[in-house]
Design a protein around this motif. Structure first.
Motif, mmCIF file in Angstrom:
data_model
loop_
_atom_site.group_PDB
_atom_site.id
_atom_site.type_symbol
_atom_site.label_atom_id
_atom_site.label_comp_id
_atom_site.label_asym_id
_atom_site.label_seq_id
_atom_site.Cartn_x
_atom_site.Cartn_y
_atom_site.Cartn_z
ATOM 1 N N ASP A 142 -5.074 -47.866 -23.031
ATOM 2 C CA ASP A 142 -6.248 -48.604 -23.532
ATOM 3 C C ASP A 142 -7.154 -49.088 -22.405
ATOM 4 O O ASP A 142 -7.610 -50.234 -22.396
ATOM 5 C CB ASP A 142 -5.815 -49.788 -24.403
ATOM 6 N N THR A 164 12.887 -48.578 -26.921
ATOM 7 C CA THR A 164 11.669 -49.323 -27.251
ATOM 8 C C THR A 164 10.387 -48.606 -26.853
ATOM 9 O O THR A 164 9.314 -49.013 -27.288
ATOM 10 C CB THR A 164 11.676 -50.704 -26.573
ATOM 11 N N CYS A 165 10.466 -47.569 -26.059
ATOM 12 C CA CYS A 165 9.264 -46.881 -25.572
ATOM 13 C C CYS A 165 9.045 -45.599 -26.368
ATOM 14 O O CYS A 165 9.692 -44.588 -26.112
ATOM 15 C CB CYS A 165 9.395 -46.579 -24.084
ATOM 16 N N GLU A 172 6.342 -51.764 -19.777
ATOM 17 C CA GLU A 172 7.712 -51.299 -19.979
ATOM 18 C C GLU A 172 7.630 -49.811 -20.312
ATOM 19 O O GLU A 172 7.126 -49.432 -21.374
ATOM 20 C CB GLU A 172 8.367 -52.069 -21.122
ATOM 21 N N TYR A 210 5.904 -45.317 -23.179
ATOM 22 C CA TYR A 210 5.748 -46.755 -22.988
ATOM 23 C C TYR A 210 5.908 -47.510 -24.300
ATOM 24 O O TYR A 210 5.808 -46.944 -25.392
ATOM 25 C CB TYR A 210 4.397 -47.076 -22.342
ATOM 26 N N ASN A 211 6.161 -48.805 -24.165
ATOM 27 C CA ASN A 211 6.321 -49.712 -25.298
ATOM 28 C C ASN A 211 4.927 -50.178 -25.709
ATOM 29 O O ASN A 211 4.223 -50.783 -24.907
ATOM 30 C CB ASN A 211 7.199 -50.893 -24.885
ATOM 31 N N ILE A 212 4.534 -49.924 -26.947
ATOM 32 C CA ILE A 212 3.192 -50.278 -27.398
ATOM 33 C C ILE A 212 2.948 -51.791 -27.334
ATOM 34 O O ILE A 212 1.828 -52.241 -27.110
ATOM 35 C CB ILE A 212 2.911 -49.728 -28.817
ATOM 36 N N ASP A 213 4.009 -52.591 -27.488
ATOM 37 C CA ASP A 213 3.873 -54.052 -27.426
ATOM 38 C C ASP A 213 3.842 -54.576 -26.000
ATOM 39 O O ASP A 213 3.413 -55.694 -25.754
ATOM 40 C CB ASP A 213 5.019 -54.723 -28.195
ATOM 41 N N ASN A 214 4.342 -53.784 -25.050
ATOM 42 C CA ASN A 214 4.386 -54.170 -23.643
ATOM 43 C C ASN A 214 4.246 -52.900 -22.799
ATOM 44 O O ASN A 214 5.250 -52.342 -22.346
ATOM 45 C CB ASN A 214 5.708 -54.896 -23.338
ATOM 46 N N GLU A 259 5.588 -44.633 -27.453
ATOM 47 C CA GLU A 259 4.228 -44.125 -27.291
ATOM 48 C C GLU A 259 4.161 -43.259 -26.041
ATOM 49 O O GLU A 259 4.839 -43.526 -25.053
ATOM 50 C CB GLU A 259 3.225 -45.272 -27.196
#
Length: 129
Positions: free
Chosen positions: A69, A39-40, A121, A114-118, A42
């Motif tokens: 960000d 899931t990671c 994580e 990292y996971n762009i949605d979280n 990025e």
């Protein structure tokens, strides 16, 4: 209860405890890491802010701070190691253990996936097996 029944129950309980320990320490970490790796996607740069030496019985733990960000995140990971067999001719003489990441110090830059949605994580790319 007779003695044979109690011994059988104790053996069953012991086997269950061993199965649970195998799952907890060997199987579950593989699935947890595989999920994170899947899931990671990025990438960002992080900096090692702390290294806690684990000694001979426990792995070293590194703390990495990274930014996504404009927000800071922190990840802690056990430093993964590899071992290399040492031989005298063909005779095994021991092993040499080294960190997968190579030498690390506070302030060292590392790649964090990292996971762009979280973004909390994440994992340290150089520490992946």
């Amino acid at each position: 209860m007779n003695k044979d029944v109690m011994i059988t129950m104790a053996l069953i309980l012991t086997v269950l405890i061993v199965i649970i320990m195998i799952f907890k320490f060997f199987i579950y970490p593989v699935f947890r890491n595989n999920k994170r790796y899947k899931t990671c996607h990025e990438e960002t740069t992080g900096v090692i802010t702390d290294i806690r030496m684990g000694g001979s019985d426990y792995p070293d733990v590194i703390t990495v701070k990274y930014d996504v960000d404009g927000k800071d995140y922190i990840i802690k990971e056990n430093v993964r190691t590899e071992s290399e067999a040492l031989k005298l001719g063909k005779i095994p003489a021991g092993q040499r253990i080294h960190d997968i990441m190579g030498p690390t110090d506070k302030g060292t830059l590392v790649t964090v996936m990292y996971n762009i949605d979280n973004p909390s994580e994440a994992y340290i790319l150089e520490n992946k097996r």
